[in-house]
Design a protein around this motif. Structure first.
Motif, PDB file in Angstrom:
ATOM      1  N   GLU A 111       1.722  16.910 -15.475  1.00 51.96           N
ATOM      2  CA  GLU A 111       1.664  16.071 -16.459  1.00 51.96           C
ATOM      3  C   GLU A 111       0.558  14.989 -16.161  1.00 51.96           C
ATOM      4  O   GLU A 111      -0.076  14.268 -17.014  1.00 51.96           O
ATOM      5  CB  GLU A 111       2.767  15.648 -17.214  1.00 51.96           C
ATOM      6  CG  GLU A 111       3.737  16.721 -17.804  1.00 51.96           C
ATOM      7  CD  GLU A 111       3.159  17.139 -19.218  1.00 51.96           C
ATOM      8  OE1 GLU A 111       2.207  16.346 -19.697  1.00 51.96           O
ATOM      9  OE2 GLU A 111       3.688  18.016 -19.928  1.00 51.96           O
ATOM     10  N   ASN A 129       4.223   6.850 -17.737  1.00 50.15           N
ATOM     11  CA  ASN A 129       4.603   8.062 -18.488  1.00 50.15           C
ATOM     12  C   ASN A 129       4.434   9.456 -17.704  1.00 50.15           C
ATOM     13  O   ASN A 129       3.382   9.978 -18.049  1.00 50.15           O
ATOM     14  CB  ASN A 129       4.050   8.187 -19.908  1.00 50.15           C
ATOM     15  CG  ASN A 129       4.702   9.246 -20.938  1.00 50.15           C
ATOM     16  OD1 ASN A 129       5.455  10.037 -20.195  1.00 50.15           O
ATOM     17  ND2 ASN A 129       4.792   8.924 -22.103  1.00 50.15           N
ATOM     18  N   PHE A 131       5.925  12.282 -17.724  1.00 46.42           N
ATOM     19  CA  PHE A 131       6.001  13.525 -18.243  1.00 46.42           C
ATOM     20  C   PHE A 131       5.580  13.888 -19.637  1.00 46.42           C
ATOM     21  O   PHE A 131       5.735  14.690 -20.371  1.00 46.42           O
ATOM     22  CB  PHE A 131       7.415  13.634 -18.449  1.00 46.42           C
ATOM     23  CG  PHE A 131       8.352  13.753 -16.907  1.00 46.42           C
ATOM     24  CD1 PHE A 131       8.392  14.938 -16.261  1.00 46.42           C
ATOM     25  CD2 PHE A 131       8.806  12.460 -16.478  1.00 46.42           C
ATOM     26  CE1 PHE A 131       9.040  15.066 -14.861  1.00 46.42           C
ATOM     27  CE2 PHE A 131       9.488  12.715 -15.399  1.00 46.42           C
ATOM     28  CZ  PHE A 131       9.498  13.924 -14.411  1.00 46.42           C
ATOM     29  N   LEU A 133       5.709  12.295 -22.519  1.00 47.08           N
ATOM     30  CA  LEU A 133       6.425  11.999 -23.574  1.00 47.08           C
ATOM     31  C   LEU A 133       6.005  11.081 -24.841  1.00 47.08           C
ATOM     32  O   LEU A 133       5.468  10.128 -24.528  1.00 47.08           O
ATOM     33  CB  LEU A 133       7.904  11.436 -23.120  1.00 47.08           C
ATOM     34  CG  LEU A 133       8.934  12.293 -22.208  1.00 47.08           C
ATOM     35  CD1 LEU A 133      10.192  11.583 -22.012  1.00 47.08           C
ATOM     36  CD2 LEU A 133       9.044  13.653 -22.861  1.00 47.08           C
ATOM     37  N   ASP A 175      14.432   8.191 -18.528  1.00 52.05           N
ATOM     38  CA  ASP A 175      14.490   8.514 -19.917  1.00 52.05           C
ATOM     39  C   ASP A 175      14.038   9.991 -20.166  1.00 52.05           C
ATOM     40  O   ASP A 175      14.594  10.610 -20.956  1.00 52.05           O
ATOM     41  CB  ASP A 175      13.213   7.705 -20.551  1.00 52.05           C
ATOM     42  CG  ASP A 175      12.937   7.819 -21.735  1.00 52.05           C
ATOM     43  OD1 ASP A 175      13.996   7.829 -22.506  1.00 52.05           O
ATOM     44  OD2 ASP A 175      12.016   8.173 -22.439  1.00 52.05           O
ATOM     45  N   PHE A 176      13.493  10.659 -19.249  1.00 52.04           N
ATOM     46  CA  PHE A 176      13.046  12.335 -19.343  1.00 52.04           C
ATOM     47  C   PHE A 176      14.460  12.730 -19.278  1.00 52.04           C
ATOM     48  O   PHE A 176      14.773  13.883 -19.945  1.00 52.04           O
ATOM     49  CB  PHE A 176      12.177  12.532 -18.321  1.00 52.04           C
ATOM     50  CG  PHE A 176      12.156  13.716 -18.082  1.00 52.04           C
ATOM     51  CD1 PHE A 176      11.215  14.564 -19.008  1.00 52.04           C
ATOM     52  CD2 PHE A 176      12.755  14.798 -17.079  1.00 52.04           C
ATOM     53  CE1 PHE A 176      10.753  16.228 -18.719  1.00 52.04           C
ATOM     54  CE2 PHE A 176      12.445  16.251 -16.953  1.00 52.04           C
ATOM     55  CZ  PHE A 176      11.458  16.662 -17.943  1.00 52.04           C
ATOM     56  N   TYR A 208       8.280  21.622 -26.083  1.00 54.97           N
ATOM     57  CA  TYR A 208       7.794  20.304 -25.312  1.00 54.97           C
ATOM     58  C   TYR A 208       6.537  20.582 -25.147  1.00 54.97           C
ATOM     59  O   TYR A 208       5.627  19.449 -25.388  1.00 54.97           O
ATOM     60  CB  TYR A 208       8.691  20.608 -24.097  1.00 54.97           C
ATOM     61  CG  TYR A 208       8.416  19.355 -23.071  1.00 54.97           C
ATOM     62  CD1 TYR A 208       9.313  18.384 -22.804  1.00 54.97           C
ATOM     63  CD2 TYR A 208       7.469  19.400 -22.280  1.00 54.97           C
ATOM     64  CE1 TYR A 208       9.114  17.479 -21.993  1.00 54.97           C
ATOM     65  CE2 TYR A 208       7.250  18.225 -21.367  1.00 54.97           C
ATOM     66  CZ  TYR A 208       7.897  17.193 -21.481  1.00 54.97           C
ATOM     67  OH  TYR A 208       7.877  16.239 -20.683  1.00 54.97           O
TER      68      TYR A 208
END
Length: 230
Positions: A111, A129, A131, A133, A175-176, A208
Motif C-alpha cells: 500500500e 497511512n 494501509f 484506509l 487503527d487498521f 477492501y
C-alpha cells in the motif's frame, strides 16, 4: 520470525519448504520434504508447459513455490531497514488479528510502496497511512485528499478521495487492526496466519480493494519478504 521459505497457501502458519530435496532417506523428514519439492516443481512445470486451461491453475502452495523459485527479488537494503522499523508494530497487530506479522508488513509495503510513496496531506506532510484506509463518514481524524485509482468492472478509473491521516505509523497499525478486527466484512481475514493469499482474498472479497489482482500482488510482496530472509 518468518521461516526463510514458507507456503502462503497454508492457512494457520508457515511451513518449511527446502531449496532442494535432502538425502535423508525416503522415510525421514528430508525424504518427505524432498517429495514435496519434487511434487511442486512438477506442478509448476506442467503449468508452464500446458497453461492454466490445461492444468486447472496452480495450487496456492505451487503459486508461492513458483514465486520463490526466482520470479521475485529480495527486498533492497533500504526496504529491509524499513521492514525492521515497522516489525514491532506488525507483531502487535498480528497478535490481535491472528495474522503473521510478515503478512501485515507485506500489506503495508504494497500500500505504501515500501514506505517510499506515502499518502501526503495538502501541506505535503506524511499521513502515515500505511494501509490505504479511506476517511469514511465515521472517521473523526485528519484527512488527506489525494488522487487515486479505483477499478470498475476491471477498468482503472482516476478518482479523488479522502484518506485517513495519522500522527505516526503506530497509530496507523492500531487503527487498521481495530477496523479489520471489528468489521464483519473482513472476518475471513482473521486467523489466516501466514497464508498471505487467503488473507488478501478475504480482504478483497470484503471490498477492501477494487483491484482484481490485489491478493496476488500482496502474495508476491510476501514472497519477496520471505526471499530476503533466506
Amino acid at each position: 520470525m518468518l521461516n526463510p521459505e514458507f507456503r502462503i497457501g497454508a492457512a494457520g502458519g508457515f511451513a518449511a519448504l527446502p531449496d532442494a530435496p535432502r538425502a535423508n532417506g525416503a522415510g525421514g523428514a528430508g525424504g518427505s520434504f524432498g517429495a514435496l519439492y519434487r511434487e511442486l516443481n512438477a506442478e509448476v512445470s506442467r503449468f508452464i508447459a500446458q497453461g492454466d486451461d490445461a492444468g486447472g491453475g496452480l495450487s496456492p502452495e505451487a503459486q508461492v513455490h513458483r514465486l520463490q523459485a526466482g520470479a521475485v527479488d529480495a527486498p533492497s537494503a533500504e526496504q529491509q531497514a524499513w521492514l525492521a522499523r515497522i516489525a514491532p508494530l506488525a507483531e502487535e497487530a498480528g497478535r490481535a488479528l491472528g495474522v503473521a506479522p510478515e503478512v501485515l508488513s507485506a500489506h503495508a509495503a504494497l500500500e505504501s510502496g515500501w514506505g517510499q510513496r506515502p499518502i501526503r496531506t495538502e501541506a505535503g506532510a506524511d499521513s502515515h497511512n500505511l494501509f490505504g484506509l479511506k476517511a469514511t463518514a465515521a472517521w473523526r481524524g485528519d484527512v488527506a485528499e489525494v488522487q487515486t485509482t479505483e477499478y470498475e468492472d476491471g477498468v482503472a478509473q482516476p478518482r479523488r478521495a479522502g484518506f485517513r491521516s495519522y500522527a505516526d505509523a503506530g497509530s496507523a497499525f492500531r487503527d487498521f487492526a481495530q477496523l479489520i478486527g471489528g468489521s464483519p466484512r473482513y472476518q475471513g481475514a482473521l486467523g489466516t496466519g501466514g497464508d498471505a493469499l487467503a488473507y488478501g482474498r478475504a480482504l478483497q472479497q470484503g471490498g477492501y480493494a477494487t483491484d482484481p489482482a490485489y491478493a496476488d500482488k500482496l502474495a508476491r510482496v510476501a514472497a519477496q519478504i520471505a526471499k530476503g530472509k533466506r
